[in-house]
Enzyme design. Sequence first.
Site, PDB file in Angstrom:
ATOM      1  N   CYS A  66      -5.006 -17.707   7.804  1.00  0.00           N
ATOM      2  CA  CYS A  66      -5.546 -19.052   7.162  1.00  0.00           C
ATOM      3  C   CYS A  66      -6.485 -18.911   5.937  1.00  0.00           C
ATOM      4  CB  CYS A  66      -6.175 -19.851   8.122  1.00  0.00           C
ATOM      5  SG  CYS A  66      -4.967 -20.441   9.223  1.00  0.00           S
ATOM      6  N   CYS A 105     -11.301  -9.705  -7.746  1.00  0.00           N
ATOM      7  CA  CYS A 105     -10.545 -10.728  -7.055  1.00  0.00           C
ATOM      8  C   CYS A 105     -11.481 -11.035  -5.792  1.00  0.00           C
ATOM      9  CB  CYS A 105      -9.240 -10.294  -6.480  1.00  0.00           C
ATOM     10  SG  CYS A 105      -9.605  -9.168  -5.353  1.00  0.00           S
TER      11      CYS A 105
END
Length: 440
Positions: free
Chosen positions: A234, A395
């Site tokens: 998730c 990132c």
Amino acid sequence: MDRNLQKSEVDELKQDIQKLKDELRRKERLLFELQQKPLENCPYNNIFKRDEIVRYSRQMIMSEMGTDGQEALKNSNVLIVGIGGLGCPAALYLASSGVGKLTLVDYDTVELSNIHRQILHSEENIDIPKVDSAYAKLKRLNHNIKIVPLRQLINNTTVERLMKSTKYDVVLDCTDNVATRYLLNDACVLNNIPLVSGSALQMEGQLTVYHYMDGPCYRCLFPVPPPPETVTNCGDGGVLGPIPGVIGTLQALEAIKIIIKSEGILTSRFLIFDGASSTFRNVKLRKRNKDCEVCGDSPTILTLINYEQFCRSSAHDKVVDINIVKPEQQVDVEYFEKCKGTSLVIDVRPELEFKMCSLPSTINYPFTKLTKNVGGFTEFLKNQAKTTENVFFICRRGNDSQRALNYIQNDVIDSNLNVYNVKGGLRDYALKIDSNFPIY
Ligand SMILES: Nc1ncnc2c1ncn2[C@@H]1O[C@H](COP(=O)(O)OP(=O)(O)OP(=O)(O)O)[C@@H](O)[C@H]1O
């Protein structure tokens, strides 16, 4: 204070504070339990107290439950591993339905990004152990049942200890990683306990019951772990709160059905819930695999194995990228912060995440787009970098940016570009440089 504290002294103080907090929570729990009024015996029933009859009446009057079912629940022992998106709703329904003893295991603390779906935790619980937050809520919901909160990581040692100390009627796997799935599967097969397994990601959820009657176990269906790079959780893929809500609730339903010996248990079947189209699908699974290494006719796994290693060394694991990023190309956020003003910064996160929050003057070129057209990207890079020699890739955590560098390394080798990966990514940036940047 007239001197600077050493790091070791700070760590020691932090540990002392943590111990005091743990002790305080233990005492609060004790006080809460002592303050509860004991249930009064009912002259009209010798199994249930008066309050229990009233509390559970709406389910007890059903023929599927009856007093026998309710008594079975009252005498049952359920273990829930993972008090996150799935574990919270599962625990709520099991506690409210009158499961006698509920053991909750999780090692983690509550974060702000959890509470949109982990419905036992609320804002005032941030940074406290999930099991403590869950315990407090569940006790207020039903103080008649025994709840055991264990803040620990489930591994070979802890799972063996748990299963030796108690005979669980059913275990719920509400975790989010493959190694724990294999561990719980094997532990349940070796101790002959049914395992209710759920998962939820983005708009989809899945559910099944392993090792029940002659149904398969997780290993029967997945003898080899999936390649790590294909597994999303998730935290990376996102999830809509009600999806684990639905699956966790159904996990509680299956657990109750197992305890009260209902018909129609979800064994040898997979339930797939597609939240996008609001549809449920049932996929028939094969029966137990007689050659399964753990539940087959001649099992070779007779004790727990090393699950982290097993998941790392899967057959597919051998196709992972070869790292050709040089150590001098790996830079920390402090170095990045010094240079970023005069450099080109490429953020390789997906567009949606870039839109959510990004550093000023950075360019977004998603990693997935880059891998589809490496040549096109290097052209883009050379055009962008006409005014600078230094290019930083960044990132969320520093993994995709390193992989991006791997992809383009050979293509930029002849150019005068210096390419760097920012280790730890934006997460480290938020922790070490600017706490205003949201950690997610
Ligand atoms: N081996 C384990 N032992 C104990 N708890 C575990 C284990 N593996 C996973 N968990 C717990 O399972 C829960 C899974 O919850 P969930 O999938 O909602 O994600 P999360 O880890 O809380 O959040 P996010 O992925 O957003 O950071 C977590 O609370 C995690 O701590």
